[in-house]
Design a protein around this motif. Structure first.
Motif, short mmCIF file in Angstrom:
data_model
loop_
_atom_site.label_atom_id
_atom_site.label_comp_id
_atom_site.label_asym_id
_atom_site.label_seq_id
_atom_site.Cartn_x
_atom_site.Cartn_y
_atom_site.Cartn_z
N PRO A 248 0.79 -1.24 0.00
CA PRO A 248 0.00 0.00 0.00
C PRO A 248 0.81 1.28 0.00
O PRO A 248 0.27 2.37 -0.19
N GLY A 249 2.10 1.19 0.26
CA GLY A 249 2.95 2.37 0.35
C GLY A 249 4.38 1.93 0.47
O GLY A 249 4.68 0.73 0.43
N THR B 107 5.92 8.06 -1.61
CA THR B 107 6.88 7.89 -2.69
C THR B 107 8.08 7.10 -2.19
O THR B 107 8.41 7.11 -1.00
N TRP B 108 8.76 6.45 -3.11
CA TRP B 108 9.94 5.65 -2.79
C TRP B 108 11.09 6.56 -2.34
O TRP B 108 11.84 6.22 -1.41
N SER B 109 11.22 7.73 -2.94
CA SER B 109 12.32 8.62 -2.56
C SER B 109 12.20 9.03 -1.09
O SER B 109 13.20 9.06 -0.36
N ARG B 110 10.99 9.33 -0.64
CA ARG B 110 10.80 9.73 0.75
C ARG B 110 11.17 8.59 1.70
O ARG B 110 11.78 8.81 2.76
N ALA B 111 10.85 7.36 1.32
CA ALA B 111 11.19 6.21 2.17
C ALA B 111 12.70 6.01 2.23
O ALA B 111 13.26 5.74 3.30
N ILE C 222 10.22 4.35 -9.50
CA ILE C 222 9.63 3.18 -8.84
C ILE C 222 8.30 3.63 -8.26
O ILE C 222 8.25 4.37 -7.29
N THR C 223 7.22 3.21 -8.88
CA THR C 223 5.89 3.70 -8.49
C THR C 223 5.03 2.63 -7.81
O THR C 223 3.99 2.96 -7.25
N GLU C 224 5.44 1.37 -7.89
CA GLU C 224 4.64 0.29 -7.31
C GLU C 224 5.41 -0.37 -6.17
O GLU C 224 6.44 -1.00 -6.40
#
Length: 330
Positions: A160-161, A172-176, A215-217
């Motif tokens: 889900p995130g 978003t992946w960048s924030r993670a 990377i969106t998924e």
């Protein structure tokens, strides 16, 4: 109490701390019932984070595994409540359920012992680092091919995130990735080590956020799948995986940031069979930039692990390795 208790002897300052036979007995009374009597508890030594025991209970056909997390005050920010993270991941690992230990009970109450603990079924087989020694090296290829299949299966699970399965998650992946680098940096600084290179990596991750956000998924990452967390059949004609364990570092993200991807690519030996099952890696320029950031993240986590276990030569080496990856990004 008549318990054959076999803890691993460690110095008093060691990160991993044993529990007592009385505490193990209390856990088994709670989980298995008041008549459960522990006859033996043997600490298993392959893991470097939790304290894990194979526990035999009188009258019970098979032993159980009891795993104790470190006390909360001993956990790093980047490793917070990892046992709870693993527990939250179990429903998402149904795709490999036949290979997983079953959770008998989880207890976060801290009223028996000031630590989280899990009671699980005991997997068949022997730890892969021990079992593989009995096979010629060319036979290891089938083992790594199977690891590639397992990794591909887990990576097929959508989330889900982005971020740890138990949270926090990000849109978003960048924030993670940036949050993870900041957490690791803070942990490195908390033990008196320099984290300037990891802070630089976090800034570069922000600079390269568009590349990361290709990377969106969110996909499920195993976090720590490799030989030390795999069981194989004892005495089979070829290395045969019977189980996988310790999914406490799972997260939602880019599969190419996962630990087995890193280790499969580390050497050109029997492990190249991993790619036969998994599929060939993306070697394009955007993937290369992402991989450099992922490697810095891995190296930061490894730096903490090395320091925790007193391997200061490895800690020093980590700075040169991070510098080399940062050079690829600037």
């Amino acid at each position: 109490m008549g318990v054959d208790f076999q803890p691993i002897k460690r110095p008093p300052h060691a990160f991993q701390q044993s529990v007592t036979p009385q505490q193990i007995q209390a856990v088994c009374h709670r989980v298995l019932g008041p008549r459960a009597r522990v006859s033996s508890a043997v600490e298993l030594g392959l893991g470097m984070y939790n304290s894990t025991y194979r526990v035999t209970v009188a009258g019970r056909e098979r032993p159980v595994v009891v795993r104790f997390a470190p006390e909360p005050g001993r956990q790093f920010v980047s490793e917070r409540e990892m046992m709870r993270n693993e527990y939250a991941t179990v429903p998402h690992l149904a795709v490999i359920a036949p290979l997983m230990p079953r959770v008998i009970a989880a207890d976060w109450s801290h009223d028996l012992i000031g630590r989280d603990y899990l009671v699980q079924t005991l997997l068949d087989g022997v730890p892969a680092p021990d079992g593989l020694r009995h096979y010629p090296r060319p036979a290891w290829a089938s083992f790594y091919r199977r690891i590639g299949e397992i990794a591909r299966t887990v990576h097929g699970v959508r989330g889900p995130g982005f971020g740890p399965v138990a949270g926090p998650t990000y849109g978003t992946w960048s924030r993670a990735v940036i949050a993870s680098l900041h957490d690791i940096s803070s942990d490195v600084e908390s033990v008196g080590l320099d984290a300037a290179d990891l802070r630089t990596a976090a800034a570069l991750a922000a600079e390269h956020s568009a590349v990361l956000d290709e990377i969106t998924e969110p996909r499920l990452l195993t976090g720590d799948l490799w030989t030390v967390n795999v069981m194989i059949a004892d005495g089979a004609p070829e290395p045969t995986v019977t189980g996988v364990l310790d999914f406490d570092r799972t997260l939602w993200g880019d599969p190419w940031a996962d630990w087995p991807i890193r280790l499969a690519a580390a050497k050109q030996d029997e492990r190249v069979a991993f790619w036969e099952a998994y599929g060939e890696p993306d070697r394009g320029p955007a993937a290369s930039r992402r991989s450099s950031l992922y490697e810095v993240r891995h190296l930061g986590a490894v730096r903490l692990e090395l320091h925790r276990h007193g391997r200061e030569d490895g800690v020093r080496d980590s700075y040169a390795k991070v510098a080399a990856k940062l050079a690829e990004l600037t």
